[in-house]
Motif scaffolding. Structure first.
Motif, PDB file in Angstrom:
ATOM      1  N   HIS A 197       0.846  -1.194   0.000  1.00  0.00           N
ATOM      2  CA  HIS A 197       0.000   0.000   0.000  1.00  0.00           C
ATOM      3  C   HIS A 197       0.881   1.245   0.000  1.00  0.00           C
ATOM      4  N   PRO A 198       0.461   2.289  -0.717  1.00  0.00           N
ATOM      5  CA  PRO A 198       1.253   3.521  -0.756  1.00  0.00           C
ATOM      6  C   PRO A 198       1.177   4.256   0.580  1.00  0.00           C
ATOM      7  N   GLN A 199       2.315   4.502   1.185  1.00  0.00           N
ATOM      8  CA  GLN A 199       2.333   5.209   2.463  1.00  0.00           C
ATOM      9  C   GLN A 199       1.746   6.615   2.320  1.00  0.00           C
ATOM     10  N   GLN A 200       1.907   7.213   1.136  1.00  0.00           N
ATOM     11  CA  GLN A 200       1.422   8.574   0.919  1.00  0.00           C
ATOM     12  C   GLN A 200      -0.105   8.651   0.904  1.00  0.00           C
ATOM     13  N   GLU A 201      -0.773   7.574   0.497  1.00  0.00           N
ATOM     14  CA  GLU A 201      -2.230   7.559   0.419  1.00  0.00           C
ATOM     15  C   GLU A 201      -2.861   6.771   1.567  1.00  0.00           C
ATOM     16  N   PRO A 229       0.765  10.637   4.759  1.00  0.00           N
ATOM     17  CA  PRO A 229       0.564  11.582   3.650  1.00  0.00           C
ATOM     18  C   PRO A 229       1.563  12.738   3.724  1.00  0.00           C
ATOM     19  N   LYS A 230       1.826  13.310   2.567  1.00  0.00           N
ATOM     20  CA  LYS A 230       2.770  14.427   2.469  1.00  0.00           C
ATOM     21  C   LYS A 230       2.099  15.582   1.725  1.00  0.00           C
ATOM     22  N   PRO A 231       1.170  16.277   2.355  1.00  0.00           N
ATOM     23  CA  PRO A 231       0.414  17.319   1.666  1.00  0.00           C
ATOM     24  C   PRO A 231       1.250  18.501   1.213  1.00  0.00           C
ATOM     25  N   ASP A 232       2.418  18.696   1.819  1.00  0.00           N
ATOM     26  CA  ASP A 232       3.266  19.830   1.450  1.00  0.00           C
ATOM     27  C   ASP A 232       4.379  19.455   0.480  1.00  0.00           C
ATOM     28  N   ARG A 242       3.490  14.237  -4.066  1.00  0.00           N
ATOM     29  CA  ARG A 242       2.299  14.328  -3.215  1.00  0.00           C
ATOM     30  C   ARG A 242       1.138  13.513  -3.745  1.00  0.00           C
ATOM     31  N   GLY A 243       0.863  13.618  -5.024  1.00  0.00           N
ATOM     32  CA  GLY A 243      -0.286  12.926  -5.594  1.00  0.00           C
ATOM     33  C   GLY A 243      -1.554  13.757  -5.523  1.00  0.00           C
ATOM     34  N   GLU A 244      -2.696  13.116  -5.719  1.00  0.00           N
ATOM     35  CA  GLU A 244      -3.969  13.813  -5.874  1.00  0.00           C
ATOM     36  C   GLU A 244      -4.709  14.080  -4.569  1.00  0.00           C
TER      37      GLU A 244
END
Length: 457
Positions: free
Chosen positions: A60-64, A68-71, A77-79
């Motif tokens: 699983h993507p850690q960012q989603e 998350p990395k909103p900055d 960052r992604g969507e």
């Protein structure tokens, strides 16, 4: 970096006498007693009487999900953005809204890391805490071996098999494979032998009147017919033993006997009776294959099955191996399916008073790349990833470790899967210096990492 809920309290030290009832041998008992006396075990040693391990094959993507990395720059960052959680100051992906509401019950580690980007091989580390020998990476996909280190379920079945007629280790979901057919490592008993294989359930669990096909001791196959088949099997085996007196033949004899006991057991039939759950409860977990697998996992834990693996590997929109269309799959299939089932399981266990003795783990072989590729996907990335845990000695409201600004590498507190395995065995009450032996009598250290104290209550 460590966030921890302010409402934490340490439970009383586990009494040594309780360990005897868990099936530890006398030497193990002495080791456990010395750990407690030295303050090494503490109140979390042996807290987990049952484990439900969700495996999100593909990574699983850690960012989603949990990191998350909103900055971060758009290409990393992604969507999606992040959201607040029930734990002040901690934010996770906007896709996990139900998990966000129970963040105060969870522990998340954001700094797991290793260097093997191959699904097949990396799964061994995730399931066992042991890596393949150096240089193996160049072999790519290759099948499991009888010399592989055994996973948690096989080890438990070896050290303290389940009492009565319940299995020690159940796998719910398909045997996980790559697209080329290669079986992911860490699902089979390895050097402990076939007698420690899991009881497997791989079928459609969605029908209201679902019956577990592996337990065909009903009108179509009554117990009398099972006994008849056992007698026939005994005759065949008697002839086979005249030809083959190998050690593995004796192993299979015990495995067959255990299988018969399971199939003819009322306790087993009740534990696997998913159709006995209410419509409301089945809806709560989600009318998806993964959701119903998790509900079955709860039934098994409630019945006393020590180890249940739930495999989430193939869905209508693919697996977690999102090399393409990552954001659509995460938004419309993967994240909501996982979020509903995971939150339902943790909350259900908590409401039933079972969470204090049931360890829930949502893990995978690795994470996904910090850079989005040309197909709007994320590729394999073992150098940093995040997983979640709950229950049975795990701290409540803990976020430990951190990744850098684009979730590419650990920024603090890096840990290898061997450390996670050491943590799991600690919670199961298995002493860190335990030695197990393969079928040739060779010794192997069970635990090679160090437990992650910051994740514990």
């Amino acid at each position: 970096m460590l966030f921890r809920s302010a409402a934490l309290s340490r439970r009383e030290m586990l009494s040594v006498g309780a360990l005897w009832g868990m099936g530890l041998l006398l030497p193990d008992l002495f080791r456990a007693r010395s750990q407690v006396r030295a303050g090494q075990g503490g109140g979390t040693f042996g807290r987990a009487k049952r484990v439900i391990l969700m495996y999100l094959h593909g990574g699983h993507p850690q960012q989603e999900t949990w990191d998350p990395k909103p900055d971060a720059p758009a290409e990393a960052r992604g969507e999606f953005t992040d959201q607040a959680t029930s734990l002040p100051g901690v934010r996770i992906s906007e896709l996990l809204s139900r998990s966000a509401e129970m963040m105060h019950k969870l522990a998340v580690i954001r700094s797991l890391s290793h260097d093997n980007a191959n699904h097949v091989q990396a799964s061994l580390s995730a399931m066992t805490g042991h890596h393949h020998p150096p240089g193996t990476e160049s072999r790519g996909d290759f099948p499991p071996s009888q010399n592989d280190f055994p996973p948690f379920g096989a080890v438990l079945d070896h050290l303290r098999p389940s009492a009565a007629d319940l299995p020690t280790w159940v796998q719910v979901g398909p045997l996980m494979r790559r697209n080329n057919g290669t079986v992911l490592h860490g699902q089979l008993p390895g050097f402990l032998g076939a007698k420690h294989s899991p009881f497997t359930v791989n079928q459609d669990l969605l029908p209201d009147d679902v019956k577990i096909g592996a337990l065909a001791s009903n009108a179509e196959l009554p117990v009398l017919r099972l006994r008849s088949r056992r007698d026939l099997l005994a005759q065949v085996d008697a002839q086979r033993r005249l030809i083959d007196r190998s050690a593995e033949a004796g192993t299979l004899d015990r495995f067959y006997q255990k299988a018969f006991n399971l199939l003819s057991s009322d306790a087993t039939a009740k534990a696997f009776d998913l159709a006995g759950e209410s419509t409301t409860m089945r809806d709560r977990y989600g009318r998806t294959q993964f959701g119903q697998c998790c509900l079955l996992g709860r039934r098994l834990a409630e019945a006393g099955v020590p180890m249940t693996n739930v495999h989430y590997c193939h869905t209508p929109n693919g697996s977690w191996d999102t090399h393409s269309d990552n954001f659509n799959k995460m938004k419309n299939s993967l994240a909501p399916t996982f979020d509903q089932a995971f939150s339902a399981l943790v909350n259900d266990l908590d409401e039933r008073g079972m969470l204090e003795e049931t360890l829930v783990i949502a893990t995978a072989e690795f994470g996904r790349t910090p850079k989005i590729n040309k197909s709007a996907g994320r590729d394999h990335w073992p150098w940093v990833y995040a997983i979640a845990l709950a229950g049975a000695g795990v701290g409540k409201g803990v976020v430990y470790g951190s990744s850098d600004k684009i979730a590419a590498y650990p920024d603090s507190s890096p840990h290898d899967p061997s450390d996670m395995a050491a943590t799991v065995y600690h919670l199961l009450g298995v002493p860190a210096d335990t030695t197990i032996y393969d079928q040739l009598g060779r010794p192997h250290h069970l635990v090679t990492g160090k437990k992650i104290d910051a994740l514990l209550a």
